[in-house]
Every structure is written in structure tokens, then in C-alpha cells.
Design an enzyme around this catalytic site. Structure first.
Site, short mmCIF file in Angstrom:
data_model
loop_
_atom_site.label_atom_id
_atom_site.label_comp_id
_atom_site.label_asym_id
_atom_site.label_seq_id
_atom_site.Cartn_x
_atom_site.Cartn_y
_atom_site.Cartn_z
N ASP A 9 34.33 23.54 10.12
CA ASP A 9 35.64 24.00 9.82
C ASP A 9 35.58 25.48 9.50
OD1 ASP A 9 38.33 23.70 8.76
OD2 ASP A 9 37.53 23.95 6.94
N ASP A 11 38.30 28.00 7.35
CA ASP A 11 38.71 28.37 6.09
C ASP A 11 37.99 27.78 4.98
OD1 ASP A 11 40.46 30.12 7.64
OD2 ASP A 11 42.23 29.07 6.90
#
Length: 244
Positions: A9, A11
């Protein structure tokens, strides 16, 4: 050498929550680059956002944008969200209703980056004006045959797909690969559940994540520092990097 692939991922995981910098992960990123280990980006960000970041990272790998979702059109998804909001009386605000300046303010992205974030194809990020009303609206979306997920800042609505489904497709194309996955939020659960070595990067949602993926490694640090910590440790455990 182990046939390894790293799924991540962005953020609050590889990228800092506030600055969007990956500086804290540079030692581990350098190891991946030097050892030709692919880095697969699995994110809610758009295709055009990933393109610029991929050039900065200079590490090859497949990309999964917008949570691995697909929809018949972005406009249709936005209309479905509006219909569900009107039916239930639950007020929401999606990206399509925001100016670039508003997206910039709510995400802390500079305006140029906010403009890229708004170039969506398959899914709509949105927030609730009154968070306590979320269950009613989310149920209405499900009744319309839609899916939703929760990221670090927003809910996302789309028609089909998930990060987990996209990661399984990539895994199927790389026989006998060992997979590491790193994420911090509920929309990462579907792909952390299908990798060999799931890593929860510490965040305010860590307890929810631990309940959903109980066998995952949990980092001591948050953001890129935690990402760096976990990747270097797992490379050592795989015999790919010697402990220093």
C-alpha cells in the site's frame, strides 16, 4: 535467491501520512532495487498518480490502482452514490463534488497532485458529513450491488474488484513466488490475507487490522520507517540480506 515479490500500500505505509515522502524507506528500497526484487504497488490512488511515483522509485513491478476496482464508468459510480445518499438522507461528499483546492486541503496534497488524485476511472472516494450515519448508507450501496472499502482517509465505492483479487491474479502469473505484503488500513485486509508474509504497518487502525489478519507481523514504527523495518527484517529471514 528466493523468487520474491513485495506488495505494498502507499499512504501511511510506504508513504508518510502527512508529507507523502518515502525517504524513511530508502534503505529497504535500495535493497529491493539492487536485488531486482519487484515492488507491486497496491493502492487506492489513481493510475496517473502511480505513474509519477513509479518513476521516482525506479523499481519495476505491477501496479494495482483504485483498490483493484473496476466499474462500468466513473460517472455511473458517482450517480449511484448520489442516489443512495438521497434515498437514505445520509449526506456524503465525494471527490466529484469537490474542487481541486478542496481535495488539496483535505488530503494535504499540493494542488498539482490533487488534480491527479481527481482523475478517477473506477471508484469514488467520499466521506460522511455525519460519520455515525455510515452504516445506513453503506447498506444502501450494498443493496444496489456495489462494494465499498475504507482507506486511511476516505471510504471508497465501486462496482467490482478488490486489492486481494488483483494480488491473487498477479501471484498466479508468478509461479512459486514468495510474497510479502504491507498495509495499514482496512482496505488492505483483502490482500494481506493472501500473501505469504503479511505486515501491518502501525497506525491508529492497528487493533482492527490485527483482528482481521492475526498472523501478520506488526511494525514498531509507523509509515515508511515501519515499512523499512519490516522489509529489511523479512529479507534477512529469507536469506536474501545478511543482518548488519
Amino acid at each position: 535467491m528466493t523468487n520474491l515479490i513485495v506488495f505494498t500500500d502507499l499512504d501511511s505505509t510506504l508513504l508518510d501520512h502527512d508529507t507523502y515522502s518515502f525517504a524513511g524507506a530508502l534503505p529497504a528500497l535500495t535493497e529491493l532495487k539492487q536485488r531486482n526484487i519487484p515492488l507491486a504497488i497496491v493502492t487506492s490512488k489513481t493510475r496517473v498518480e502511480i505513474k509519477g511515483l513509479r518513476e521516482e522509485l525506479d523499481i519495476p513491478g505491477p501496479d494495482v490502482c483504485e483498490n483493484g476496482s473496476w466499474s462500468r464508468s466513473y460517472e455511473w459510480i458517482c450517480q449511484e452514490l448520489l442516489h443512495a445518499s438521497r434515498e437514505t438522507g445520509v449526506a456524503t461528499r465525494g471527490f466529484h463534488q469537490m474542487s481541486i483546492e478542496e481535495i488539496s486541503a483535505i488530503t494535504s496534497l499540493p494542488p498539482a497532485s490533487a488534480r491527479l488524485a481527481a482523475q478517477r476511472e473506477f471508484s469514488e472516494p467520499f466521506y460522511f458529513v455525519h460519520e455515525e450515519q455510515a452504516p445506513e448508507l453503506l447498506s444502501a450501496l450494498e443493496n444496489r450491488g456495489l462494494r465499498w472499502t475504507r482507506g486511511g482517509r476516505f471510504h471508497h465505492v465501486f462496482e467490482r474488484g478488490s486489492k486481494g483479487e488483483a494480488v491473487k491474479d498477479i501471484q498466479a502469473a508468478i509461479p512459486n513466488a514468495v510474497s510479502i505484503g504491507l498495509g495499514d488500513a482496512p482496505n488492505d485486509i483483502s490482500f494481506l490475507s493472501v500473501v505469504d508474509y503479511p505486515v501491518i504497518v502501525r497506525s491508529p487502525k492497528v487493533l482492527t487490522m490485527m483482528e482481521a489478519v492475526p498472523h501478520a507481523l506488526v511494525t514498531q514504527n509507523d509509515g515508511p520507517a515501519g515499512w523499512n523495518e519490516a522489509v529489511l527484517s523479512l529479507l534477512e529471514s529469507q536469506g536474501i540480506r545478511s543482518a548488519t
